[in-house]
Scaffold this motif. Structure first.
Motif, PDB file in Angstrom:
ATOM      1  N   PRO A 262       0.834  -1.204   0.000  1.00 44.70           N
ATOM      2  CA  PRO A 262       0.000   0.000   0.000  1.00 44.70           C
ATOM      3  C   PRO A 262       0.871   1.257   0.000  1.00 44.70           C
TER       4      PRO A 262
ATOM      5  N   SER B 208      -1.802   7.065   2.446  1.00 47.09           N
ATOM      6  CA  SER B 208      -3.119   7.547   2.034  1.00 47.09           C
ATOM      7  C   SER B 208      -3.062   8.993   1.561  1.00 47.09           C
TER       8      SER B 208
ATOM      9  N   GLU C 215      -2.918   0.994  -8.300  1.00 46.45           N
ATOM     10  CA  GLU C 215      -4.329   0.658  -8.436  1.00 46.45           C
ATOM     11  C   GLU C 215      -5.064   1.028  -7.158  1.00 46.45           C
ATOM     12  N   LYS C 216      -6.307   1.436  -7.338  1.00 52.19           N
ATOM     13  CA  LYS C 216      -7.137   1.761  -6.185  1.00 52.19           C
ATOM     14  C   LYS C 216      -7.936   0.534  -5.808  1.00 52.19           C
ATOM     15  N   ARG C 217      -7.874   0.185  -4.538  1.00 54.48           N
ATOM     16  CA  ARG C 217      -8.675  -0.921  -4.015  1.00 54.48           C
ATOM     17  C   ARG C 217      -9.731  -0.305  -3.116  1.00 54.48           C
ATOM     18  N   ARG C 218     -10.944  -0.422  -3.565  1.00 59.37           N
ATOM     19  CA  ARG C 218     -12.061   0.213  -2.873  1.00 59.37           C
ATOM     20  C   ARG C 218     -12.058  -0.120  -1.379  1.00 59.37           C
TER      21      ARG C 218
ATOM     22  N   LEU D 207      -9.731   0.226   0.682  1.00 53.69           N
ATOM     23  CA  LEU D 207      -8.415  -0.137   1.217  1.00 53.69           C
ATOM     24  C   LEU D 207      -7.334   0.904   0.914  1.00 53.69           C
TER      25      LEU D 207
ATOM     26  N   MET E  99      -4.633   2.908  -2.043  1.00 53.24           N
ATOM     27  CA  MET E  99      -3.859   2.776  -3.272  1.00 53.24           C
ATOM     28  C   MET E  99      -2.708   1.800  -3.053  1.00 53.24           C
ATOM     29  N   PHE E 100      -2.512   0.923  -4.051  1.00 52.06           N
ATOM     30  CA  PHE E 100      -1.482  -0.104  -3.963  1.00 52.06           C
ATOM     31  C   PHE E 100      -0.609  -0.097  -5.209  1.00 52.06           C
TER      32      PHE E 100
ATOM     33  N   THR F 268       1.117  -1.809  -8.183  1.00 49.59           N
ATOM     34  CA  THR F 268       0.767  -2.986  -8.973  1.00 49.59           C
ATOM     35  C   THR F 268       1.987  -3.895  -9.180  1.00 49.59           C
TER      36      THR F 268
END
Length: 124
Positions: A32, A35, A64-67, A69, A71-72, A74
């Protein structure tokens, strides 16, 4: 983090800092990222500015955005960034640098010998 300079928009500078974190391995693939709220507070900038920096990284496929959670990074992000940043350097920065090298009549041997004298040392 350091202060911002006026030569580039703040979101571009934030994006570049995030890119450097990924390229240096500070944040690994699958990890991650801090934030939007955290970065915004740490840097005293508008959250929309930080969001714009993240969106630029999403657009090139390295974040990528993980709803729910955050941003991570890739999988394969580092390789993608290396390719993207090298291409960008060769198109945008190298022509100016090459022109300056010619204007200063520098030779390859003196340039290479000075790589070790730079703050970051030789490329790895």
């Amino acid at each position: 983090m350091d202060e911002f300079h006026t030569s580039q928009p703040i979101f571009v500078q934030i994006r570049q800092r995030l890119i450097e974190m990924i390229l240096r391995g500070t944040v690994g693939e699958g990890d991650p990222l801090p934030s939007v709220r955290q970065i915004s507070a740490d840097l005293s900038v508008n959250p929309l500015t930080v969001t714009k920096a993240f969106e630029a990284l999403v657009d090139i496929g390295v974040v990528e955005k993980r709803r729910g959670l955050g941003m991570f990074v890739t999988q394969g992000a580092r390789g993608t960034l290396l390719s993207h940043e090298r291409e960008k350097f060769l198109k945008e920065e190298w022509p100016r640098i090459a022109a300056q090298i010619r204007a200063l009549e520098l030779d390859l041997k003196s340039l290479v010998s000075n790589i070790d004298a730079t703050p970051e040392g030789p490329a790895k």
